[in-house]
Design a protein around this motif. Sequence first.
Motif: not given
Lengths: 164, 297
Positions: A54, A58, A61, A71, B251, B254-255, B287, B289
């Motif tokens: 994860h 991302d 961000r 987080y 997602l 593999d996200l 999880i 945005d």
Amino acid sequence: MTAAATPSGAAPDGSTDPRVAALFSELEPRLRQALFAYAGPADVDDAIGETFAHLCADAQRILAMGNPHGYLYRVARDKTRGPRRLTPTLPPVRHELQPEVTPELAPALARLSPNQRTSVFLAAGLGWSWIEIAEFLGTSVSTVRNHYRRGIEKLRTEIGEVDG
Amino acid sequence: MITLEDQIRRYATDVAGPAVGEPPADLLQVTRPHHRGRWALVAALALFIAGLAYVATSSHDSSSPAVTTPETTPPLVVPPQVTSAVSTEQACVINEQTTVTRPERSVVAFSGPNGDGLCVSFEVFEANAYGFSSQGPEEPDPALLARLFADVPQVEVPTLVTVIDGNEGGQLQVSACQASWVQEHPLGVISFGVAFATASPGTEFVRFDTDQGPLYAQAADVPGLDGLRVALIRIPSLAGQPLAEPRMTALDADLRPLAPPTSTTLAPGCNPLSSAQSSPALVDDGIGDSHPLPNSG
């Protein structure tokens, strides 16, 4: 199932962004301890792996967040929890190695609420500071101290102190 | 005598690795408050009560006999202001010109400041792939639910939210109009193509495991819909027929975000995408945005 986008944590050459790697290598040991305190040892490895994925997906961000540790802990915590995680199974006390520790400690810890258990386990057990725990739990120091106080009082009522 | 804190420390370092430092210096003070401070607090409180009683007594003596009027106790809890409504009509307005009725399915049209056009299709549940059935609006037996989830270990939903997995065809189980418990019980429902899962307050995201990998959906409050909290995903199969391309706004395993859908998979008579246009935060890509649900065209 094919990916349509490159994870934002990947460098142009496909390797992991060094900032992501640094953040995670710094975070991983504490994440492991905090997840253990929250949900027991089951699924900790999977949760950490998924959290890293994860983070890579991302990264921009998350790296820009004020409290990325908190987080990512909450992301990892959500990976481990479910209805069956309400009362985790903690490893039993190895009485042959630690005869001074009462065997009742592990089940009594498991019966605490997750936040109480996390606060007690990390503060008294692993020497985390209040600020570090509060950062992970995403709450204030005074709240963490309250969780700790209630948790330790419950434990004291249940098992107390033993002759060692 | 070994203290409880020492026992915890020995146990924790044995099972969870070395300690990162010394316990907080005020660890014992947290659990053993200063009694001096407590007595000071009690004394201050007693003084305050005594002063309050004196003031009340003196003001009562100086006031003239008053006409006793019945006091009305204001309600402690102010009921929330209704900002939206749920139509019980078996129809949804896809656009301003077309109204589609689905007699075999309960179609609930939401209306409200930001919910206009959101149309949720519910179908009375018959059976799913896991043998769970419910023939009426009664709340399912908790034991039955437990057995259901015992058979479906891959359905995991955090924060005590129960989401009933649909069958392989993605049929929907309940009619929200007929089953009032749907609106109160933390039960999720999965729809065709676009999946809705009602989620309890506090639920951050919902995970659905499919044979093509887990799908994640962020639970989000729908503005103007009186606390309706939904998680939106697209499921990769429709009525048992695998789609050419898995479609979801969540997602994959593999996200990684997937390609947006190329054709519609919506059940006729239901156009939940119209709500996403008015409430862009409705759909999340996992999880983190939130972004508007891509138009399925």
